[in-house]
Design a protein around this motif. Structure first.
Motif, PDB file in Angstrom:
ATOM      1  N   ARG A  56       0.927  -1.313  -0.095  1.00  0.00           N
ATOM      2  CA  ARG A  56       0.062  -0.082  -0.103  1.00  0.00           C
ATOM      3  C   ARG A  56       0.831   1.350  -0.025  1.00  0.00           C
ATOM      4  N   GLN A  57       2.047   1.291   0.818  1.00  0.00           N
ATOM      5  CA  GLN A  57       2.644   2.500   0.911  1.00  0.00           C
ATOM      6  C   GLN A  57       3.237   2.594  -0.568  1.00  0.00           C
ATOM      7  N   SER A  95       2.220   1.798  -3.439  1.00  0.00           N
ATOM      8  CA  SER A  95       1.132   2.212  -4.434  1.00  0.00           C
ATOM      9  C   SER A  95       0.764   3.653  -4.215  1.00  0.00           C
ATOM     10  N   SER A  96       0.817   4.029  -2.897  1.00  0.00           N
ATOM     11  CA  SER A  96       0.617   5.548  -2.604  1.00  0.00           C
ATOM     12  C   SER A  96       1.778   6.567  -3.111  1.00  0.00           C
ATOM     13  N   ARG A  97       2.928   5.958  -3.087  1.00  0.00           N
ATOM     14  CA  ARG A  97       4.157   6.654  -3.314  1.00  0.00           C
ATOM     15  C   ARG A  97       4.234   6.470  -5.014  1.00  0.00           C
ATOM     16  N   GLN A 109       1.699   6.723  -6.798  1.00  0.00           N
ATOM     17  CA  GLN A 109       0.491   7.547  -7.563  1.00  0.00           C
ATOM     18  C   GLN A 109       0.952   9.160  -7.139  1.00  0.00           C
ATOM     19  N   GLN A 110       1.641   9.305  -6.015  1.00  0.00           N
ATOM     20  CA  GLN A 110       2.161  10.708  -6.049  1.00  0.00           C
ATOM     21  C   GLN A 110       3.169  11.111  -7.212  1.00  0.00           C
TER      22      GLN A 110
END
Length: 182
Positions: free
Chosen positions: A8-9, A11-13, A15-16
């Motif tokens: 998840r971490q 994936s969020s990075r 996306q950023q």
């Protein structure tokens, strides 16, 4: 940490980073304008490309794409018949930091490429000795006289010229002696 939490971490990075790249990227209208200006560009080689597509002659005006003419040594041997070889060694840790045979250059040539007749070939064998290999039908000479591969290569060419000229000159002298004896 569990595998899902790490995923998840990441994936969020990701996306950023994608959002930041989208903010930096030029807009669609900018890309269209760049493409439109590229369409007005006329290549100076366009005629060449058109002839390539039509499978026609592909020469560019004064530029000639034919291979250069064959070059010969002074003695008449084509340069393309010479096969040079050398060896590269790693740097030594001790002085002089260069291997003894670092600059050694060898050349071999097939005997059929030598402009010599039978008598001259016999004289060649007398001059060069074991450097002329009759089984492989090749002459191999080497030079390690200079501290430069280029100079050693030039020396080999000079030696080859002198050897061939000497064989031809000696054959003429032998012919004159035989004519005088007959």
């Amino acid at each position: 940490m569990s595998f899902r939490l790490v995923a998840r971490q990441l994936s969020s990075r990701l996306q950023q980073h994608v959002a930041a790249a989208a903010a930096i990227a030029p807009s669609r209208s900018t890309l269209v304008r760049c493409y439109a200006s590229a369409q007005s560009y006329e290549s100076p080689l366009q005629d060449f490309f058109n002839r390539m597509e039509q499978k026609g002659p592909t020469t560019l005006g004064s530029t000639d794409l034919t291979p250069p003419p064959e070059r010969y040594l002074d003695c008449g041997i084509p340069e393309s018949a010479l096969r040079y070889s050398t060896t590269s060694y790693g740097r030594l840790m001790l002085v002089p930091h260069v291997h003894v045979n670092e600059h050694k250059v060898s050349v071999k040539i097939h005997t059929s490429k030598l402009p010599l007749n039978e008598l001259e070939m016999n004289l060649l064998h007398e001059i060069v000795g074991s450097r002329l290999n009759f089984e492989k039908e090749e002459l191999r000479i080497s030079s390690n006289q200079f501290a430069s591969r280029i100079e050693n290569k030039r020396h080999l060419v000079s030696m080859l010229n002198r050897i061939v000229f000497a064989c031809q000159r000696l054959a003429k002298e032998i012919g004159k002696v035989e004519e005088g004896a007959v």
